[in-house]
Write a protein that holds these residues in place. Structure first.
Motif, short mmCIF file in Angstrom:
data_model
loop_
_atom_site.label_atom_id
_atom_site.label_comp_id
_atom_site.label_asym_id
_atom_site.label_seq_id
_atom_site.Cartn_x
_atom_site.Cartn_y
_atom_site.Cartn_z
N ALA A 15 0.88 -1.17 0.00
CA ALA A 15 0.00 0.00 0.00
C ALA A 15 0.92 1.21 0.00
O ALA A 15 1.69 1.43 0.93
N VAL A 16 0.88 1.96 -1.09
CA VAL A 16 1.80 3.08 -1.30
C VAL A 16 1.08 4.39 -0.99
O VAL A 16 0.17 4.80 -1.70
N TYR A 17 1.51 5.01 0.10
CA TYR A 17 0.97 6.32 0.51
C TYR A 17 1.99 7.37 0.09
O TYR A 17 3.11 7.39 0.62
N HIS A 18 1.63 8.22 -0.83
CA HIS A 18 2.60 9.13 -1.42
C HIS A 18 2.18 10.59 -1.31
O HIS A 18 2.63 11.43 -2.09
N GLY A 19 1.39 10.91 -0.31
CA GLY A 19 0.94 12.28 -0.13
C GLY A 19 1.87 13.13 0.72
O GLY A 19 1.48 14.17 1.21
N HIS A 20 3.10 12.68 0.89
CA HIS A 20 4.11 13.44 1.63
C HIS A 20 5.41 13.38 0.85
O HIS A 20 5.56 12.57 -0.07
N THR A 21 6.36 14.22 1.19
CA THR A 21 7.58 14.37 0.40
C THR A 21 8.33 13.05 0.21
O THR A 21 8.63 12.67 -0.92
N GLU A 22 8.63 12.36 1.27
CA GLU A 22 9.36 11.09 1.15
C GLU A 22 8.52 10.05 0.41
O GLU A 22 9.05 9.23 -0.34
N GLY A 23 7.21 10.10 0.59
CA GLY A 23 6.32 9.16 -0.09
C GLY A 23 6.34 9.31 -1.60
O GLY A 23 6.24 8.33 -2.33
N LYS A 24 6.48 10.54 -2.07
CA LYS A 24 6.56 10.77 -3.52
C LYS A 24 7.83 10.14 -4.10
O LYS A 24 7.81 9.51 -5.16
N VAL A 25 8.93 10.30 -3.39
CA VAL A 25 10.20 9.71 -3.82
C VAL A 25 10.09 8.19 -3.80
O VAL A 25 10.49 7.51 -4.75
N GLU A 26 9.53 7.65 -2.72
CA GLU A 26 9.39 6.21 -2.59
C GLU A 26 8.49 5.65 -3.70
O GLU A 26 8.79 4.62 -4.30
N LYS A 27 7.39 6.33 -3.99
CA LYS A 27 6.48 5.90 -5.05
C LYS A 27 7.22 5.78 -6.39
O LYS A 27 7.12 4.76 -7.08
N ASP A 28 7.96 6.82 -6.75
CA ASP A 28 8.67 6.82 -8.04
C ASP A 28 9.68 5.68 -8.12
O ASP A 28 9.78 4.99 -9.13
N ARG A 29 10.42 5.47 -7.05
CA ARG A 29 11.43 4.41 -7.03
C ARG A 29 10.78 3.02 -7.07
O ARG A 29 11.28 2.11 -7.74
N LEU A 30 9.68 2.86 -6.35
CA LEU A 30 9.00 1.56 -6.34
C LEU A 30 8.38 1.23 -7.69
O LEU A 30 8.42 0.08 -8.13
N LEU A 31 7.82 2.24 -8.34
CA LEU A 31 7.27 1.99 -9.68
C LEU A 31 8.37 1.59 -10.65
O LEU A 31 8.21 0.65 -11.43
N ALA A 32 9.49 2.26 -10.59
CA ALA A 32 10.62 1.91 -11.46
C ALA A 32 11.12 0.50 -11.15
O ALA A 32 11.38 -0.30 -12.06
N PHE A 33 11.25 0.18 -9.88
CA PHE A 33 11.70 -1.16 -9.46
C PHE A 33 10.72 -2.22 -9.97
O PHE A 33 11.12 -3.23 -10.56
N SER A 34 9.43 -2.00 -9.75
CA SER A 34 8.40 -2.97 -10.14
C SER A 34 8.31 -3.16 -11.64
O SER A 34 8.16 -4.28 -12.12
N GLU A 35 8.42 -2.06 -12.39
CA GLU A 35 8.36 -2.15 -13.85
C GLU A 35 9.55 -2.90 -14.42
O GLU A 35 9.46 -3.49 -15.50
N ALA A 36 10.67 -2.91 -13.69
CA ALA A 36 11.89 -3.57 -14.17
C ALA A 36 11.93 -5.07 -13.82
O ALA A 36 12.81 -5.78 -14.30
N LEU A 37 11.00 -5.54 -13.00
CA LEU A 37 10.99 -6.98 -12.67
C LEU A 37 10.69 -7.79 -13.93
O LEU A 37 9.86 -7.42 -14.74
N SER A 38 11.36 -8.92 -14.06
CA SER A 38 11.20 -9.79 -15.22
C SER A 38 9.76 -10.27 -15.33
O SER A 38 9.22 -10.86 -14.39
N GLN A 39 9.14 -10.05 -16.49
CA GLN A 39 7.78 -10.54 -16.69
C GLN A 39 7.74 -12.06 -16.80
O GLN A 39 6.68 -12.66 -16.70
N LYS A 40 8.89 -12.69 -16.99
CA LYS A 40 8.94 -14.14 -17.01
C LYS A 40 8.85 -14.72 -15.60
O LYS A 40 8.44 -15.86 -15.42
N LYS A 41 9.24 -13.92 -14.60
CA LYS A 41 9.25 -14.41 -13.22
C LYS A 41 8.15 -13.81 -12.35
O LYS A 41 7.77 -14.41 -11.35
N PHE A 42 7.66 -12.63 -12.72
CA PHE A 42 6.70 -11.93 -11.88
C PHE A 42 5.61 -11.26 -12.69
O PHE A 42 5.83 -10.87 -13.84
N GLN A 43 4.45 -11.12 -12.07
CA GLN A 43 3.39 -10.27 -12.59
C GLN A 43 3.24 -9.13 -11.59
O GLN A 43 3.24 -9.37 -10.38
#
Length: 184
Positions: free
Chosen positions: A134-162
């Protein structure tokens, strides 16, 4: 009506946690998710609950005691989870990112520790298991964390993860959303 993100998070978790299974609450907070996970695993299962704040650990212990439930509550950051988890395989994990409601809002989860925790937990996640964030991004650190998590998640191998993003897009003020990572 469409379920809210916390209700939907629990649905995604309950679908993959068998009785007798192993689950992780990476951010104990006030203990609601830890208690929910103990209901999924049952008395034969194992739940690990992590938090860096003593207040969160105390809140979680109190909630479990009142419900007659048990979990291993650990005062440590989730990035150290694998130092404590004895099982080789986990069924699921949940993260509620941001800060502890009703406490010091300067103490927040951070992208570096959250991603470290994810990398470790994904290695132990069973096939078909899920990690729900559950990503809460309505605060300064949360916005940074959201961006990094989206990038991390998008980079996961689609062969291993959905990876699924569950989000209401017509709400104002940076509404929280879910990231669900399922191992294939």
């Amino acid at each position: 009506m469409l379920p809210g993100i916390l209700e939907q998070a629990r649905t995604f978790l309950k679908e993959v946690i068998p009785e007798g299974g192993t689950a992780v609450d990476a951010t104990a907070g006030n203990g609601y998710d830890t208690l929910f996970l103990t209901g999924c695993t049952g008395p034969e299962g194992k739940v690990y609950s992590f938090d860096i704040q003593q207040q969160a650990v105390d809140n979680t212990a109190f909630r479990l005691k009142n419900a007659g439930a048990e979990a291993e509550i650990i005062v440590s950051g989730h990035e150290h989870a694998l130092h404590y988890i004895q099982e080789e395989v986990i069924d699921a994990a949940v993260f509620n990112l941001g800060y502890l409601p009703g406490s010091d809002k300067t103490v927040t989860t951070t992208p570096d520790t959250t991603i470290m925790a994810l990398e470790g937990l994904l290695k132990r996640l069973k096939k078909g298991g899920r990690i729900v964030l559950a990503v809460y991004h309505g605060h300064t650190e949360g916005k940074v964390e959201k961006d990094r998590l989206l990038a991390f998640s998008e980079a996961l191998s689609q062969k291993k993860f959905q990876v699924l993003q569950y989000q209401f897009i017509n709400q104002k003020n940076s509404p929280p959303f879910l990231l669900i990572i399922e191992k294939k």
